[in-house]
Motif scaffolding. Structure first.
Motif, PDB file in Angstrom:
ATOM      1  N   LEU A  80       0.879  -0.983  -0.307  1.00  0.00           N
ATOM      2  CA  LEU A  80      -0.235   0.116   0.044  1.00  0.00           C
ATOM      3  C   LEU A  80       0.744   1.367   0.051  1.00  0.00           C
ATOM      4  N   LYS A  81       0.559   2.252  -0.265  1.00  0.00           N
ATOM      5  CA  LYS A  81       1.204   3.559  -0.979  1.00  0.00           C
ATOM      6  C   LYS A  81       1.760   4.334   0.420  1.00  0.00           C
ATOM      7  N   GLU A  82       0.260   3.817   1.683  1.00  0.00           N
ATOM      8  CA  GLU A  82       0.558   4.806   2.560  1.00  0.00           C
ATOM      9  C   GLU A  82      -0.320   3.671   3.885  1.00  0.00           C
ATOM     10  N   ARG A  83       0.035   4.604   5.143  1.00  0.00           N
ATOM     11  CA  ARG A  83      -1.468   4.092   6.177  1.00  0.00           C
ATOM     12  C   ARG A  83      -2.005   5.407   6.180  1.00  0.00           C
ATOM     13  N   VAL A  84      -3.539   5.067   6.482  1.00  0.00           N
ATOM     14  CA  VAL A  84      -4.475   6.286   6.617  1.00  0.00           C
ATOM     15  C   VAL A  84      -5.527   6.411   7.880  1.00  0.00           C
ATOM     16  N   ALA A  85      -4.650   6.865   8.926  1.00  0.00           N
ATOM     17  CA  ALA A  85      -4.563   6.537  10.444  1.00  0.00           C
ATOM     18  C   ALA A  85      -5.885   7.224  10.364  1.00  0.00           C
ATOM     19  N   GLY A  86      -6.741   6.862  11.750  1.00  0.00           N
ATOM     20  CA  GLY A  86      -7.627   7.553  12.098  1.00  0.00           C
ATOM     21  C   GLY A  86      -8.028   8.878  12.124  1.00  0.00           C
ATOM     22  N   ILE A  87      -7.090   9.340  13.315  1.00  0.00           N
ATOM     23  CA  ILE A  87      -6.927  10.814  13.988  1.00  0.00           C
ATOM     24  C   ILE A  87      -6.058  11.465  12.374  1.00  0.00           C
ATOM     25  N   GLU A  88      -5.617  10.749  11.474  1.00  0.00           N
ATOM     26  CA  GLU A  88      -5.186  12.086  10.300  1.00  0.00           C
ATOM     27  C   GLU A  88      -6.250  12.598   9.512  1.00  0.00           C
ATOM     28  N   LEU A  89      -7.481  10.965   8.944  1.00  0.00           N
ATOM     29  CA  LEU A  89      -8.246  11.786   8.189  1.00  0.00           C
ATOM     30  C   LEU A  89      -9.372  12.259   9.151  1.00  0.00           C
ATOM     31  N   MET A  90      -9.449  12.340  10.303  1.00  0.00           N
ATOM     32  CA  MET A  90     -10.766  13.252  10.913  1.00  0.00           C
ATOM     33  C   MET A  90      -9.811  14.501  10.547  1.00  0.00           C
ATOM     34  N   GLU A  91      -8.672  14.624  11.715  1.00  0.00           N
ATOM     35  CA  GLU A  91      -7.949  15.513  10.525  1.00  0.00           C
ATOM     36  C   GLU A  91      -8.302  16.449   9.249  1.00  0.00           C
ATOM     37  N   LYS A  92      -7.801  15.780   8.458  1.00  0.00           N
ATOM     38  CA  LYS A  92      -7.754  16.361   7.008  1.00  0.00           C
ATOM     39  C   LYS A  92      -9.520  16.092   6.578  1.00  0.00           C
ATOM     40  N   LEU A  93     -10.221  15.781   6.612  1.00  0.00           N
ATOM     41  CA  LEU A  93     -11.593  15.990   7.386  1.00  0.00           C
ATOM     42  C   LEU A  93     -12.565  17.041   7.696  1.00  0.00           C
ATOM     43  N   CYS A  94     -11.853  17.640   9.079  1.00  0.00           N
ATOM     44  CA  CYS A  94     -12.185  18.409   9.083  1.00  0.00           C
ATOM     45  C   CYS A  94     -11.823  19.461   8.531  1.00  0.00           C
ATOM     46  N   GLN A  95     -10.951  19.778   8.255  1.00  0.00           N
ATOM     47  CA  GLN A  95     -10.352  20.842   7.234  1.00  0.00           C
ATOM     48  C   GLN A  95     -11.393  20.893   5.946  1.00  0.00           C
ATOM     49  N   ARG A  96     -11.466  19.626   5.164  1.00  0.00           N
ATOM     50  CA  ARG A  96     -12.285  19.883   4.457  1.00  0.00           C
ATOM     51  C   ARG A  96     -13.571  20.768   4.031  1.00  0.00           C
ATOM     52  N   ALA A  97     -14.230  20.056   5.502  1.00  0.00           N
ATOM     53  CA  ALA A  97     -15.462  20.717   6.438  1.00  0.00           C
ATOM     54  C   ALA A  97     -16.121  21.815   6.836  1.00  0.00           C
ATOM     55  N   ALA A  98     -14.544  22.247   7.012  1.00  0.00           N
ATOM     56  CA  ALA A  98     -14.538  23.587   7.147  1.00  0.00           C
ATOM     57  C   ALA A  98     -14.480  24.331   5.360  1.00  0.00           C
ATOM     58  N   ASP A  99     -14.550  24.095   5.163  1.00  0.00           N
ATOM     59  CA  ASP A  99     -14.140  24.424   3.702  1.00  0.00           C
ATOM     60  C   ASP A  99     -16.006  24.541   3.312  1.00  0.00           C
ATOM     61  N   LYS A 100     -15.975  23.158   2.586  1.00  0.00           N
ATOM     62  CA  LYS A 100     -17.376  22.871   2.134  1.00  0.00           C
ATOM     63  C   LYS A 100     -19.269  23.313   3.173  1.00  0.00           C
ATOM     64  N   GLY A 101     -18.286  23.486   4.082  1.00  0.00           N
ATOM     65  CA  GLY A 101     -19.670  23.659   5.439  1.00  0.00           C
ATOM     66  C   GLY A 101     -20.443  22.330   5.744  1.00  0.00           C
ATOM     67  N   TRP A 102     -19.801  21.003   5.215  1.00  0.00           N
ATOM     68  CA  TRP A 102     -20.130  20.054   6.348  1.00  0.00           C
ATOM     69  C   TRP A 102     -20.354  20.056   7.815  1.00  0.00           C
ATOM     70  N   ARG A 103     -21.388  19.740   8.162  1.00  0.00           N
ATOM     71  CA  ARG A 103     -21.546  19.616   9.887  1.00  0.00           C
ATOM     72  C   ARG A 103     -21.178  18.730  10.255  1.00  0.00           C
ATOM     73  N   ILE A 104     -20.283  18.447  11.759  1.00  0.00           N
ATOM     74  CA  ILE A 104     -19.930  17.762  12.207  1.00  0.00           C
ATOM     75  C   ILE A 104     -20.491  17.362  13.531  1.00  0.00           C
ATOM     76  N   TYR A 105     -20.197  16.033  13.929  1.00  0.00           N
ATOM     77  CA  TYR A 105     -20.486  16.008  15.833  1.00  0.00           C
ATOM     78  C   TYR A 105     -19.225  15.121  15.888  1.00  0.00           C
ATOM     79  N   LEU A 106     -19.175  14.907  17.047  1.00  0.00           N
ATOM     80  CA  LEU A 106     -18.592  14.414  18.060  1.00  0.00           C
ATOM     81  C   LEU A 106     -18.721  13.256  18.574  1.00  0.00           C
TER      82      LEU A 106
END
Ligand code: UDP
Length: 246
Positions: A80-106
């Protein structure tokens, strides 16, 4: 698609995982689509639990979380090319969410942690819309917690209850949650809220994050017993595949 001990792992890198999840978030879903970030411990559990294996099988995305999965992929001849760790995926999704206006719940972790993580994320990603938080110790109030999530209408729900409980919980309630995507993120809220320190970069580079986690919380030692068993089973699987090819 890669299979490790029969358990599905998608061969996506971080960018592909983000794009795939982004595509799920950009259109209506009949019910909540599940994302699993799987590590060797998760594969081992699913390998011994058919119901958990089925949950992984029906997920929309299964990312390779952990160097142990990367090692297994190499052994099985499908690096595989790289590891996709949960916490990094979460941070990157939050970054995208801020741009796209996705609503987040924790959802998850000890009382107060999710709210603290929300503050950190909102400060880091300007414009991020976190529409609700709830701790992970809600057994007696489960119906109320699900109603609160539905009412908040998140697009993306992060569920930090630990593997495999979070995967089972998302699967069981996928038709009641009313969000487009739910992702199990294990101990990520502990880290984001600042209560648990992630391994320093050097330890991560040396692929010693597991040792850092063990040394930070020795009570976890039992969980590491599966690693040699996982490795032994993967080596046997790789030998079997080699023989089949020959
Ligand atoms: N947790 C929870 N409710 C529970 C059990 C656990 O919210 O009933 C939380 C716990 O507080 C921790 C997370 O789930 O924040 C599990 O973290 P761990 O690092 O053990 O998960 P892993 O990443 O190994 O799946």
């Amino acid at each position: 698609m890669l299979r490790v001990l029969g358990i599905r792992v998608d061969e996506y890198d971080m960018q592909q995982s983000l794009d795939k999840i982004g595509a799920l978030l950009s259109c209506a879903q009949p019910y909540t689509q599940q994302v699993v970030t799987i590590n060797p411990e998760g594969v081992w559990l699913a390998h011994a639990d058919n119901q958990l294996a089925q949950i992984v099988e029906q997920a929309a995305v299964v990312t390779a979380d952990g160097n142990g999965i990367l090692w297994a992929a190499r052994k099985l001849g499908r690096p595989l090319k790289e590891r996709v760790a949960g916490i990094e995926l979460m941070e990157k999704l939050c970054q995208r969410a801020a741009d796209k206006g996705w609503r987040i719940y924790l959802l998850g972790a000890k009382p107060g942690f999710a709210a603290q993580a929300a503050q950190v994320l909102e400060t880091t990603y300007a414009g991020l819309n976190i529409v609700g938080t709830e701790n992970g110790y809600f057994r007696e109030r489960e119906a109320d917690v699900i109603s609160a999530i539905r009412l908040a209408k998140p697009d993306l729900l992060f569920v930090a209850l630990g593997m495999p409980f979070q995967e089972q919980w998302i699967y069981t309630h996928r038709k009641e949650l009313g969000c487009k995507v739910a992702i199990g993120v294990g101990g990520s809220l502990d880290v984001l809220s600042g209560h648990v320190k992630r391994a320093p970069q050097l330890w991560q580079k040396l692929k010693l994050e597991w040792l850092w986690r063990l040394l930070s919380d020795l009570k976890r030692w039992r969980r590491y017993l599966v690693i040699p068993r996982f490795m032994h089973a993967v080596k046997k699987e790789a030998q079997y595949l080699q023989k089949e090819k020959a």
